[in-house]
Design a protein around this motif. Structure first.
Motif, PDB file in Angstrom:
ATOM      1  N   ARG A 124       0.816  -1.221   0.000  1.00 56.48           N
ATOM      2  CA  ARG A 124       0.000   0.000   0.000  1.00 56.48           C
ATOM      3  C   ARG A 124       0.850   1.271   0.000  1.00 56.48           C
ATOM      4  O   ARG A 124       0.565   2.240   0.702  1.00 56.48           O
ATOM      5  CB  ARG A 124      -0.957  -0.011   1.192  1.00 56.48           C
ATOM      6  N   CYS A 125       1.886   1.228  -0.823  1.00 57.41           N
ATOM      7  CA  CYS A 125       2.741   2.409  -0.916  1.00 57.41           C
ATOM      8  C   CYS A 125       2.145   3.444  -1.861  1.00 57.41           C
ATOM      9  O   CYS A 125       2.602   4.572  -1.939  1.00 57.41           O
ATOM     10  CB  CYS A 125       4.128   2.009  -1.405  1.00 57.41           C
ATOM     11  N   TYR A 126       1.133   3.043  -2.627  1.00 59.39           N
ATOM     12  CA  TYR A 126       0.422   3.914  -3.564  1.00 59.39           C
ATOM     13  C   TYR A 126       1.281   4.419  -4.721  1.00 59.39           C
ATOM     14  O   TYR A 126       0.932   5.393  -5.384  1.00 59.39           O
ATOM     15  CB  TYR A 126      -0.219   5.109  -2.835  1.00 59.39           C
ATOM     16  N   ALA A 127       2.414   3.762  -4.951  1.00 61.24           N
ATOM     17  CA  ALA A 127       3.225   4.149  -6.108  1.00 61.24           C
ATOM     18  C   ALA A 127       2.432   3.947  -7.391  1.00 61.24           C
ATOM     19  O   ALA A 127       2.497   4.761  -8.313  1.00 61.24           O
ATOM     20  CB  ALA A 127       4.519   3.353  -6.153  1.00 61.24           C
ATOM     21  N   CYS A 128       1.652   2.850  -7.444  1.00 60.32           N
ATOM     22  CA  CYS A 128       0.884   2.560  -8.664  1.00 60.32           C
ATOM     23  C   CYS A 128      -0.133   3.664  -8.926  1.00 60.32           C
ATOM     24  O   CYS A 128      -0.363   4.049 -10.065  1.00 60.32           O
ATOM     25  CB  CYS A 128       0.215   1.194  -8.572  1.00 60.32           C
ATOM     26  N   ARG A 129      -0.730   4.188  -7.884  1.00 58.77           N
ATOM     27  CA  ARG A 129      -1.699   5.254  -8.059  1.00 58.77           C
ATOM     28  C   ARG A 129      -1.008   6.573  -8.431  1.00 58.77           C
ATOM     29  O   ARG A 129      -1.422   7.277  -9.342  1.00 58.77           O
ATOM     30  CB  ARG A 129      -2.489   5.449  -6.756  1.00 58.77           C
ATOM     31  N   ASN A 130       0.043   6.886  -7.710  1.00 58.77           N
ATOM     32  CA  ASN A 130       0.650   8.200  -7.908  1.00 58.77           C
ATOM     33  C   ASN A 130       1.365   8.356  -9.245  1.00 58.77           C
ATOM     34  O   ASN A 130       1.524   9.460  -9.735  1.00 58.77           O
ATOM     35  CB  ASN A 130       1.613   8.505  -6.756  1.00 58.77           C
ATOM     36  N   SER A 187      12.622  18.030  -5.618  1.00 57.85           N
ATOM     37  CA  SER A 187      11.331  17.340  -5.504  1.00 57.85           C
ATOM     38  C   SER A 187      10.504  17.415  -6.779  1.00 57.85           C
ATOM     39  O   SER A 187       9.391  16.906  -6.818  1.00 57.85           O
ATOM     40  CB  SER A 187      10.529  17.914  -4.334  1.00 57.85           C
ATOM     41  N   THR A 188      11.055  18.061  -7.833  1.00 57.43           N
ATOM     42  CA  THR A 188      10.269  18.251  -9.054  1.00 57.43           C
ATOM     43  C   THR A 188       9.578  16.967  -9.506  1.00 57.43           C
ATOM     44  O   THR A 188       8.406  16.970  -9.855  1.00 57.43           O
ATOM     45  CB  THR A 188      11.157  18.758 -10.212  1.00 57.43           C
ATOM     46  N   PHE A 189      10.299  15.864  -9.511  1.00 50.98           N
ATOM     47  CA  PHE A 189       9.705  14.631 -10.033  1.00 50.98           C
ATOM     48  C   PHE A 189       9.355  13.622  -8.949  1.00 50.98           C
ATOM     49  O   PHE A 189       9.084  12.468  -9.233  1.00 50.98           O
ATOM     50  CB  PHE A 189      10.603  14.017 -11.108  1.00 50.98           C
ATOM     51  N   CYS A 190       9.373  14.056  -7.703  1.00 54.91           N
ATOM     52  CA  CYS A 190       8.892  13.171  -6.641  1.00 54.91           C
ATOM     53  C   CYS A 190       7.392  13.006  -6.835  1.00 54.91           C
ATOM     54  O   CYS A 190       6.676  13.979  -7.002  1.00 54.91           O
ATOM     55  CB  CYS A 190       9.176  13.775  -5.268  1.00 54.91           C
ATOM     56  N   MET A 191       6.922  11.767  -6.833  1.00 60.27           N
ATOM     57  CA  MET A 191       5.495  11.529  -7.053  1.00 60.27           C
ATOM     58  C   MET A 191       4.745  11.429  -5.729  1.00 60.27           C
ATOM     59  O   MET A 191       3.545  11.160  -5.707  1.00 60.27           O
ATOM     60  CB  MET A 191       5.272  10.256  -7.869  1.00 60.27           C
ATOM     61  N   ASN A 192       5.460  11.586  -4.629  1.00 62.59           N
ATOM     62  CA  ASN A 192       4.827  11.530  -3.309  1.00 62.59           C
ATOM     63  C   ASN A 192       4.151  10.188  -3.027  1.00 62.59           C
ATOM     64  O   ASN A 192       3.112  10.128  -2.369  1.00 62.59           O
ATOM     65  CB  ASN A 192       3.815  12.655  -3.148  1.00 62.59           C
ATOM     66  N   CYS A 193       4.706   9.124  -3.569  1.00 64.15           N
ATOM     67  CA  CYS A 193       4.219   7.813  -3.159  1.00 64.15           C
ATOM     68  C   CYS A 193       5.008   7.428  -1.913  1.00 64.15           C
ATOM     69  O   CYS A 193       5.870   8.173  -1.460  1.00 64.15           O
ATOM     70  CB  CYS A 193       4.390   6.767  -4.259  1.00 64.15           C
ATOM     71  N   GLY A 194       4.725   6.277  -1.357  1.00 65.52           N
ATOM     72  CA  GLY A 194       5.378   5.920  -0.100  1.00 65.52           C
ATOM     73  C   GLY A 194       6.424   4.827  -0.242  1.00 65.52           C
ATOM     74  O   GLY A 194       6.858   4.262   0.757  1.00 65.52           O
ATOM     75  N   VAL A 195       6.847   4.521  -1.473  1.00 64.79           N
ATOM     76  CA  VAL A 195       7.794   3.413  -1.650  1.00 64.79           C
ATOM     77  C   VAL A 195       9.019   3.568  -0.752  1.00 64.79           C
ATOM     78  O   VAL A 195       9.363   2.671   0.024  1.00 64.79           O
ATOM     79  CB  VAL A 195       8.274   3.301  -3.109  1.00 64.79           C
ATOM     80  N   CYS A 196       9.655   4.736  -0.838  1.00 62.78           N
ATOM     81  CA  CYS A 196      10.920   4.902  -0.122  1.00 62.78           C
ATOM     82  C   CYS A 196      10.730   4.745   1.384  1.00 62.78           C
ATOM     83  O   CYS A 196      11.574   4.172   2.076  1.00 62.78           O
ATOM     84  CB  CYS A 196      11.566   6.245  -0.453  1.00 62.78           C
ATOM     85  N   THR A 197       9.602   5.239   1.890  1.00 63.85           N
ATOM     86  CA  THR A 197       9.402   5.168   3.341  1.00 63.85           C
ATOM     87  C   THR A 197       9.068   3.754   3.794  1.00 63.85           C
ATOM     88  O   THR A 197       9.416   3.350   4.886  1.00 63.85           O
ATOM     89  CB  THR A 197       8.278   6.120   3.786  1.00 63.85           C
ATOM     90  N   TYR A 198       8.368   3.013   2.946  1.00 60.73           N
ATOM     91  CA  TYR A 198       7.961   1.668   3.357  1.00 60.73           C
ATOM     92  C   TYR A 198       9.073   0.643   3.201  1.00 60.73           C
ATOM     93  O   TYR A 198       9.116  -0.329   3.953  1.00 60.73           O
ATOM     94  CB  TYR A 198       6.712   1.228   2.583  1.00 60.73           C
TER      95      TYR A 198
END
Ligand code: SF4
Ligand code: SF4
Ligand code: SF4
Lengths: 303, 337
Positions: free
Chosen positions: A192-198, B225-236
């Motif tokens: 549920r990192c939401y990479a797919c959505r974002n 941060s221009t191309f950061c998509m603000n997903c949570g991959v890196c944090t998870y």
């Protein structure tokens, strides 16, 4: 196909120096490791940073969403899949075509830097090597841009050499129990990192249902039920609008075959309401099938 | 030194797992993870993989953790059953970066006044068998972050790796206890411990926390941060990131409260009760993640919130990552005035 980098640099430089656009979205080499990464430049002098090579896999169209509230004019380089993303945004009323100068690139097929890195890193299980065409490109039927102001490179044949939807048919052939088991297995691994959505160009809502807390539509636990809800919701929300760019599957850290659900919906919508493929052309007033209604629409599933 | 032959690994793991759930690096399709050892999954054992895709932090800090159940009946509310898992676990084959990450989590959950009981129960019950890191990978930069790939920090037992053997060096009481369990499987042997090839990737973090104090308003954050998509991959996937939320699962008049990982990259994470969002834009959230790891964490705990494991270098959809950020921050000139 020859090296397009000089052309890319020349076009970007001209667009900026002649004041045709305020910024250009393209790709450059990351200074830290030489990888191809998305880039945004605002001065003609920076045009020399831009490149185009086989690792420019990212769909830059999604990046336009950051500029939807500005009035800036934007130059953008797009491959076939990315160009369909632009149609997506325009059709959804999220970005006006008029503010764009689109440079289409007939796509020679991309390699997936992340997949190569994973193979080299020792961090992952079975992974694709450097020499292979990226997973998403192996399914590509439209490598040539469908919308552009200027086109680079030679027309390319589709890269899809399997039967279209053969992956979906394999799943359709399963019994209902087996299929349920198959999908719960897959989605149990979602973090549920939401990479797919974002990363998704069709996920362009300003307020996403998954971020709402009052009410909270989908729970935040990584339980089978919540994960399944997340994926079912998302698939249905992009149904008929997904442009099959494959970015969601590319970025998933858990390596989930997310395109299976998307392609199933693409196939069904094509059969039920089609012939239809999302984002192939931009027409005034056109709407995706699930956003419009015709009396003769089939409805055998409504009882 | 006590040791066992690498070829005897399954026997050793069987013995450990007999009494205690033993997490080992396992392949799982295209990913890898620390999962409980069982003979059944022997072919998935990935002892030669470098790091696992997902870090072992979930063993002490699960992604979804049930805290307590409740039932409401009119004006009455019954709270029942806390779900802290207190069982014993063994983590087999943890490398220095992941053990350093545990040390960082310990700081947060145990050392500054408040003790998180659930975390403590899991942490106290965990025995960590570390291993030498002889061949750091192309994305490893732990030694730049103050971690010694061959060090023994955070290990109850350290495995010394040679071509044929694993040397077994118990370092704590917990380690001694495991040694007793394996006694008949360990033989005394003279082992020559190879040197680590060391990390090829380097970053310079000298003076960075101090420098960052003056960089909150730097335009470099917009650029990065221009191309950061603000997903949570890196944090998870990060072994150190530890933000969480506490939520409710409601089933009519009963339900449970649970804790789940959260990500500072999500807009909702930053949203305050009154509706104000102090980190409205993605630049703000991006900046917070890196300042937390490179400045605030260092100020509060005296170490970085990054152990140099390299996971975020391979998983970011747009190839943003810790190394790129540290390098760029290092280049920026800050006005001394
Ligand atoms: S990218 Fe993968 S792991 Fe992340 S939310 Fe999507 S399916 Fe789940
Ligand atoms: S759902 Fe996946 S394939 Fe479809 S538009 Fe979104 S990112 Fe692209
Ligand atoms: S920030 Fe990146 S490199 Fe550092 S510990 Fe977290 S995942 Fe590993």
């Amino acid at each position: 196909m020859g090296d397009l980098t000089p052309e890319v640099q020349r076009i970007a430089g001209n667009l900026l120096s002649q004041g045709q656009v305020d910024l250009v979205l393209g790709w450059a080499k990351a200074p830290s490791n030489g990888q191809s990464v998305p880039a945004c430049i605002r001065q003609a002098e920076q045009a020399g940073r831009l490149i185009f090579d086989q690792y420019c896999i990212h769909n830059l169209a999604t990046g336009l969403l950051d500029h939807r509230d500005s009035s800036e004019r934007i130059g953008i380089f797009v491959k076939g899949c990315d160009s369909r993303g632009i149609v997506r945004l325009a059709e959804d009323g999220q970005f006006p075509r008029e503010r764009l100068y689109i440079v289409g690139i007939c796509c020679p097929g991309m390699k997936d830097q992340a997949a190569c890195d994973r193979a080299a890193s020792g961090l992952f299980g079975e992974t694709a090597g450097d020499s292979e065409l990226a997973g998403k490109c192996r399914q590509c039927a439209h490598p040539n841009p469908v919308i552009y102001d200027e086109l680079l490179g030679d027309q390319q044949p589709p890269f899809l050499n399997d039967v279209r939807f053969s992956d979906v048919q394999r799943i359709e052939a399963m019994g209902i129990g087996e299929r349920g088991e198959f999908f719960s297995q897959i989605f149990s691994k979602c973090i549920r990192c939401y990479a797919c959505r974002n990363i998704c160009v069709a996920c362009n809502c300003r307020q996403c249902i998954f971020d709402e807390t009052r009410p909270q539509w989908v729970g935040r636990s990584t339980s089978a039920a919540d994960n399944m809800m997340y994926h079912a919701f998302r698939a249905m929300h992009v149904a008929g609008r997904c442009v099959e760019c494959g970015e969601c599957e590319r970025v998933c850290p858990a390596g989930l075959p997310l395109m299976l659900l998307n392609r199933k919906l693409i196939k069904d919508i094509d059969q039920l309401f089609g012939p239809y493929e999302a984002g192939l052309s931009l027409e005034e007033g056109a709407r995706p099938p699930l956003s419009s209604y015709r009396v003769e629409d089939p409805d055998p599933f409504v009882r | 030194m006590k040791s066992f032959a690498k070829s005897a690994i399954t026997v050793v793991l069987d013995r450990l797992a007999e009494q205690t759930r033993t997490y080992v690096p396992m392949r799982d399709g295209v990913t890898s993870n620390f999962s409980p050892w069982s003979e059944r999954r022997a072919s998935d054992l990935a002892l030669n993989s470098l790091n696992t895709t997902f870090s072992p932090k979930g063993i002490v800090f699960p992604q979804t953790e049930r805290l307590y159940d409740f039932a409401v009946d009119g004006q009455r509310a019954d709270i029942s059953g806390t779900h802290a898992e207190t069982g014993e676990n063994i983590l087999f084959g943890a490398r220095a970066c992941d053990r350093k990450a545990f040390a960082a989590l310990d700081q947060v959950f145990l050392r500054r006044g408040y003790v998180d009981t659930n975390y403590k129960a899991r942490r106290d019950g965990l025995t960590v068998i570390g291993r030498d890191c002889l061949q750091p990978g192309p994305f490893c930069f732990c030694d730049s972050m103050g971690v010694d790939p061959m060090g023994a920090d955070g290990a109850d037992v350290l495995l010394h790796e040679t071509t044929e053997e694993f040397g077994w060096e118990p370092l704590t009481e917990k380690g001694q206890a495991l040694t007793l369990r394996l006694n008949d499987l360990l033989t005394e042997k003279e082992l020559i411990r190879p040197e680590s090839a060391g990390c090829r990737l380097e970053v310079n973090v000298a003076g960075l926390p101090e420098k960052l104090r003056g960089m909150f308003d730097s335009p470099v954050w917009d650029e990065l941060s221009t191309f950061c998509m603000n997903c949570g991959v890196c944090t998870y996937i990060c072994p150190v990131c530890h933000c969480f939320d506490i939520q409710v699962m409601n089933n009519g008049s009963s339900g449970c409260r649970f804790r789940c990982w959260d990500s500072c990259m999500y807009p909702e994470y930053n949203l305050m009760a009154g509706g104000h969002n102090p980190r409205e834009g993605k630049r703000d959230r991006f900046r917070n993640r890196f300042l937390h790891k490179l400045e605030f964490f260092q100020e509060r705990y005296g170490s970085f919130g990054c152990s140099g494991c390299g996971r975020c270098l391979v998983t970011c959809p747009h190839s943003l990552n810790m190394v790129l950020v540290i390098n760029r921050l290092g280049e920026v000139k800050v006005d001394a005035s």
